[in-house]
Scaffold this motif. Sequence first.
Motif, PDB file in Angstrom:
ATOM      1  N   GLN A 135      34.266  49.595  41.737  1.00 28.04           N
ATOM      2  CA  GLN A 135      33.042  48.955  41.245  1.00 28.04           C
ATOM      3  C   GLN A 135      33.297  47.572  40.665  1.00 28.04           C
ATOM      4  O   GLN A 135      32.368  46.780  40.520  1.00 28.04           O
ATOM      5  CB  GLN A 135      32.370  49.850  40.206  1.00 28.04           C
ATOM      6  N   ILE A 136      34.533  47.274  40.337  1.00 26.22           N
ATOM      7  CA  ILE A 136      34.841  45.903  39.912  1.00 26.22           C
ATOM      8  C   ILE A 136      34.618  44.948  41.079  1.00 26.22           C
ATOM      9  O   ILE A 136      34.048  43.861  40.903  1.00 26.22           O
ATOM     10  CB  ILE A 136      36.285  45.815  39.376  1.00 26.22           C
TER      11      ILE A 136
ATOM     12  N   GLN B 225      30.609  44.906  41.543  1.00 22.19           N
ATOM     13  CA  GLN B 225      29.848  44.224  40.506  1.00 22.19           C
ATOM     14  C   GLN B 225      30.256  42.767  40.356  1.00 22.19           C
ATOM     15  O   GLN B 225      29.433  41.930  39.983  1.00 22.19           O
ATOM     16  CB  GLN B 225      29.993  44.985  39.185  1.00 22.19           C
ATOM     17  N   ARG B 226      31.510  42.445  40.652  1.00 22.87           N
ATOM     18  CA  ARG B 226      31.906  41.033  40.659  1.00 22.87           C
ATOM     19  C   ARG B 226      31.129  40.262  41.727  1.00 22.87           C
ATOM     20  O   ARG B 226      30.886  39.062  41.592  1.00 22.87           O
ATOM     21  CB  ARG B 226      33.404  40.909  40.938  1.00 22.87           C
ATOM     22  N   ALA B 227      30.731  40.962  42.792  1.00 23.17           N
ATOM     23  CA  ALA B 227      29.956  40.324  43.860  1.00 23.17           C
ATOM     24  C   ALA B 227      28.468  40.269  43.525  1.00 23.17           C
ATOM     25  O   ALA B 227      27.681  39.758  44.321  1.00 23.17           O
ATOM     26  CB  ALA B 227      30.157  41.068  45.173  1.00 23.17           C
ATOM     27  N   GLY B 228      28.086  40.799  42.377  1.00 24.61           N
ATOM     28  CA  GLY B 228      26.691  40.711  41.948  1.00 24.61           C
ATOM     29  C   GLY B 228      25.844  41.925  42.272  1.00 24.61           C
ATOM     30  O   GLY B 228      24.625  41.887  42.095  1.00 24.61           O
ATOM     31  N   VAL B 229      26.462  43.027  42.738  1.00 27.31           N
ATOM     32  CA  VAL B 229      25.711  44.227  43.108  1.00 27.31           C
ATOM     33  C   VAL B 229      26.045  45.353  42.138  1.00 27.31           C
ATOM     34  O   VAL B 229      27.217  45.669  41.918  1.00 27.31           O
ATOM     35  CB  VAL B 229      26.043  44.681  44.547  1.00 27.31           C
ATOM     36  N   LEU B 230      25.022  45.951  41.557  1.00 28.45           N
ATOM     37  CA  LEU B 230      25.196  47.108  40.686  1.00 28.45           C
ATOM     38  C   LEU B 230      24.926  48.364  41.498  1.00 28.45           C
ATOM     39  O   LEU B 230      23.795  48.627  41.896  1.00 28.45           O
ATOM     40  CB  LEU B 230      24.234  47.031  39.499  1.00 28.45           C
ATOM     41  N   ASN B 231      25.963  49.130  41.757  1.00 27.35           N
ATOM     42  CA  ASN B 231      25.821  50.355  42.538  1.00 27.35           C
ATOM     43  C   ASN B 231      25.871  51.566  41.607  1.00 27.35           C
ATOM     44  O   ASN B 231      26.943  52.007  41.201  1.00 27.35           O
ATOM     45  CB  ASN B 231      26.928  50.448  43.591  1.00 27.35           C
TER      46      ASN B 231
END
Length: 314
Positions: A32-33, A36-42
């Motif tokens: 998830q790092i 989320q670093r790419a701007g997507v919250l999964n």
Amino acid sequence: MLSNIFTVGFLVSLFASTVRLATPILLPALGQIYTQRAGVLNLGVEGTMTMGAVTGFAAAFMTGSLWAGVLAGILTGVLWSTVMAWLSVTMRANQVIAGTALNILGGGAAVYLYRVIFGIQSLPPQVEPFAAVHVPVLSSIPVIGPIFFQHNILVYLSYLMAIVTWFILEKTTFGLKIKAVGENPRATDSKGISVAKTRYAAVLIGGAYAGAAGAFMSTAYMNLFTEDIISGRGFIAVSVVIFARFMPFRAIWGALLFGFATALQMRLQALGINIANQLMLMLPYVLTILALVTASRKAEFPSAYTVPYSRLER
């Protein structure tokens, strides 16, 4: 009671379990790092892990190969995350709603798939787990050896992946692209870098890590599949990312913290401590809430965090 707790044997067992129980939290957190670093919250990590657990167990049981189970879990995680990538990147859907829906769907689909394959049995099928690998010389060191150097191969690989994740994000062009699309996707797009492809890749990598963690639970920890096998570890992994401020090495400490809470409540229950069982089970989740409340204030989120991108919008 305290005389049973403050013994070398109890503490060694506690910390060894902490290292092992941190694995199914650390792996999805590292994945998830990327995401989320790419701007997507999964938020669909829980469902992804559950699907990885059932397919990993089924593959290991049918083939007799634990590594086939791990590979099946990884592939399932990638495929399941493709849906999340399509919803969040292509369709630009609300990421919180999309992730929540995939969690619900994943939990139901995993149970259905398990019953289709194995039916309803009085005794659930099991697989032979990964054997512990004793690191030469190091595993013989008193106290330190049993805690750190007497685990199965997947435990060692999970901590190695923290180094790999750090190297990719900090030392490679691909890692730079991931951080760029999370901070300023429009400027990144203007440089000829595909925001969609980069975000797709980040989400799928996150899915691979989550699928591997699910397979770990069913083939290397519990050695069977149950409906509640993940038990919130996917959500804890998401919180570890915030706790770690999107840094892989800090994610290790976050995973160890929650692994310690889980190991502690299990050991205290085994000692028969006079505390309600429900309160003990709450301990890892209470720590999750406290970590989010304290760490989220200092976390620096990517500028385009959870924000869909379209080059047609200004």
